[in-house]
Design a protein around this motif. Sequence first.
Motif, short mmCIF file in Angstrom:
data_model
loop_
_atom_site.label_atom_id
_atom_site.label_comp_id
_atom_site.label_asym_id
_atom_site.label_seq_id
_atom_site.Cartn_x
_atom_site.Cartn_y
_atom_site.Cartn_z
N VAL A 286 63.71 28.52 25.43
CA VAL A 286 62.42 27.89 25.10
C VAL A 286 62.57 26.46 24.55
O VAL A 286 61.84 25.56 25.01
CB VAL A 286 61.64 28.80 24.12
CG1 VAL A 286 60.37 28.11 23.63
CG2 VAL A 286 61.28 30.09 24.81
N LEU B 190 63.15 24.01 27.36
CA LEU B 190 61.98 23.92 28.24
C LEU B 190 60.86 23.11 27.57
O LEU B 190 60.17 22.31 28.23
CB LEU B 190 61.48 25.32 28.59
CG LEU B 190 62.26 26.07 29.67
CD1 LEU B 190 61.80 27.50 29.79
CD2 LEU B 190 62.10 25.36 31.01
N LEU B 191 60.69 23.31 26.26
CA LEU B 191 59.67 22.53 25.53
C LEU B 191 60.01 21.04 25.57
O LEU B 191 59.12 20.20 25.78
CB LEU B 191 59.56 23.02 24.08
CG LEU B 191 58.82 24.35 23.88
CD1 LEU B 191 58.89 24.77 22.42
CD2 LEU B 191 57.36 24.23 24.32
N LEU C 253 61.70 19.57 27.85
CA LEU C 253 61.46 19.13 29.23
C LEU C 253 59.97 18.84 29.44
O LEU C 253 59.61 17.81 30.05
CB LEU C 253 61.94 20.22 30.19
CG LEU C 253 61.91 19.89 31.69
CD1 LEU C 253 62.88 18.78 32.01
CD2 LEU C 253 62.25 21.12 32.51
N VAL C 254 59.11 19.71 28.93
CA VAL C 254 57.66 19.52 29.09
C VAL C 254 57.23 18.24 28.37
O VAL C 254 56.51 17.39 28.93
CB VAL C 254 56.89 20.75 28.55
CG1 VAL C 254 55.40 20.46 28.48
CG2 VAL C 254 57.14 21.96 29.42
N THR D 108 58.73 14.99 30.16
CA THR D 108 58.14 14.68 31.47
C THR D 108 56.67 14.32 31.33
O THR D 108 56.16 13.49 32.09
CB THR D 108 58.29 15.86 32.44
OG1 THR D 108 57.76 17.02 31.81
CG2 THR D 108 59.72 16.07 32.84
N ALA D 109 55.99 14.92 30.36
CA ALA D 109 54.55 14.62 30.20
C ALA D 109 54.35 13.20 29.67
O ALA D 109 53.31 12.58 29.94
CB ALA D 109 53.91 15.63 29.27
N ALA E 8 56.48 10.64 30.24
CA ALA E 8 57.16 9.62 31.06
C ALA E 8 56.15 9.00 32.04
O ALA E 8 55.26 9.69 32.54
CB ALA E 8 58.31 10.25 31.83
N ALA F 293 63.61 13.49 36.03
CA ALA F 293 62.87 14.74 35.77
C ALA F 293 63.41 15.85 36.67
O ALA F 293 63.65 16.98 36.21
CB ALA F 293 61.38 14.53 36.02
N GLY F 294 63.60 15.53 37.94
CA GLY F 294 64.16 16.52 38.87
C GLY F 294 65.57 16.92 38.48
O GLY F 294 65.92 18.11 38.47
N GLY G 223 65.56 19.26 35.54
CA GLY G 223 65.26 20.64 35.96
C GLY G 223 66.49 21.31 36.55
O GLY G 223 66.80 22.47 36.25
N PHE H 291 69.02 22.03 33.87
CA PHE H 291 68.60 23.21 33.11
C PHE H 291 69.03 24.50 33.84
O PHE H 291 69.52 25.43 33.21
CB PHE H 291 67.08 23.17 32.92
CG PHE H 291 66.54 24.37 32.22
CD1 PHE H 291 66.75 24.56 30.86
CD2 PHE H 291 65.83 25.35 32.91
CE1 PHE H 291 66.26 25.68 30.21
CE2 PHE H 291 65.35 26.47 32.28
CZ PHE H 291 65.57 26.63 30.92
#
Lengths: 434, 195
Positions: B67, B70-71, B73-74, B77-78, B80, B90-91, B94, B97
């Motif tokens: 988690v 992932l948080l 990452l969110v 990316t949100a 950027a 971003a890719g 992922g 990860f």
Amino acid sequence: MIGPPASPSSGRRVVWTSRTLLFIGFGGVLTAVSVALRDPVPLLAAIALLLAPVVAGLRSPPGVSNAALVWEARGSGTDLTVAGELRGEFGPSVVDVAVDLPPPPGVRAVRPFRVDPAPERIRFEANWRLAEPSILVLEPPTVVWRDPIGLAERPVGGERSTVAVLRYPSTFQRIAGLPLVRTTSLPGDIRSRALGESGEFFGLREASSGEPRRRINWRASARTGRPVVNDYLLDRTGDLVVLLDTRPTSLGPALDDRLLGVARAAALGLAEAFLRSKIRIGLATYGEFLEALPLSTGRIHRVRVEQAILRTRRADVAGPAERCTLGLRRFYRPGTTMLIVSSWTGDPTYNLLPYVQMGGFPAILLCPSPLPMRAGRAGLEPADEQLAARLERLQRRTVISELWREGPVVDWDDYWTLDPLARVLRRPAHRKVV
Amino acid sequence: MTAPIYRPPGRGGSALTATLLGLSLGVLGLLGNVPYFLGPAVAAVGVLGSFYARRRRPSSRSLAPLVPALLALVVLTATASAEASTELFAGLSGLAFLVWVADEPTRPAGGGRRAAGTIGSVALAVGVVWAIGLGFGGRTEEIGLAGALIATGLIVLVLLAVSVSERPLEDDELPRRRPPPGARAGPEEAFPWER
């Protein structure tokens, strides 16, 4: 001992794990953020999370769909070693095949579960220790192929069988020499092979220390110059029905399963002991409904009793006590001694003893106590733990003493011996009560 | 006994992949719009949180270690801005990860290598979407095109997955054919004409 093979499970369907749900959840959040902000960056990250589970499920290798299991339980006393081998065409995917065999309730793992994988077979071994005598039916280990990221699983099918573990002390056998209430019409109908204090004269033997004086044959002792006692062939004239109570209690499924394991060990130990003495034994299990094995004796009947005990499972629903009595009257003649093995917890409607006695069966309640199983669970200091155990024992004795108004009750808290039951059976008062 | 390939529980093995994940998230944080270098800090917190959660309670079933990363990452990316470099990282984040998740300490070593096929397929999809995004200029069109590509790809893959995971018929469920005129089945051979 290996039980009947279970039906082969289908080893084809891919199952998604909880990790997949997490991936899809976060992938959905990223996609929603991307659409809301009109920004493609989160979408690029979402692709990895959304596509990975689907690709992982598609890439499950076809060769690991079936594997035959050969396994056994070894050891003696409290030590239990479960070892086995899965044979199949695993290939290089063998490292992603997970074998899981959790110890059942009441069993402690002594060493970590060991797995030795190879392309054509997987060996496993578990070393456990039993906390109490028990009869366990071990379910086969779960075998799944799991993709390396942990997103998709596929159960590996194949023939699986259960393994029975029969562990009860030999001291249970001593109880066979005790008298039962006479239920046969004529003395000597069923001959016994057990030697005891009364019955037909069998022979002489040297007295051991602590032998009662009344058993010493003084004339023979005078002739031989050392103490000699008489042995008699016991007059076995009684029948015994062991009634296993498999109803769920307020103690919870885990403790219920452990208590049922102990009860099954007692039932099988007693049945074996009495069957050796040519006593007719019946077995009844009562959960929601009564299942009964008629009175009989002999080796084949011993196998029948063992299989019936191994089939016994904790019932999901508790049937009323009256139904048990009605069922018993259908299968057994009134007057047959009934040994009820039930973990009674205090609920009056749960108590089978008065209902069975009202049905015309002299009954003894053998009550495996849950207190030894609960010891040390409260996380108290040792001194407080001892005090709590004493208080619990006192409370249980108070409850049990009230039950004695209805019939003989044995509170069984030392699972490795049935001496408390033997003491009750030896008492002449018991014969008066029943 | 063959050579032990299972690592002792609680040991590392995921430090390299965690570094890879931290680097990709860190670069994404640097390229993003989070002020005062908070981007790399968010990346570091997320990756370290996941790394230590996994070390503390190593289990292939536990979701808690995944988690924090992932948080992060969110969040990264949100925040950027839409540029080719941020989309690429971003890719890559992922994918990194996925590599880190595959390097599970409670499972046999070499998880990342064994998952190369899965991660490679996903990397191909990410690369295709990024390349298409690079070729087209407009933002809205880009999202629409990428979304349509993903949706189409997912539908095709789900249909494939369903067709593959269908249970094959057992022997006793196979459709029985009628014998041709004049043919007789013996007791030992049920369908001799089917050879």
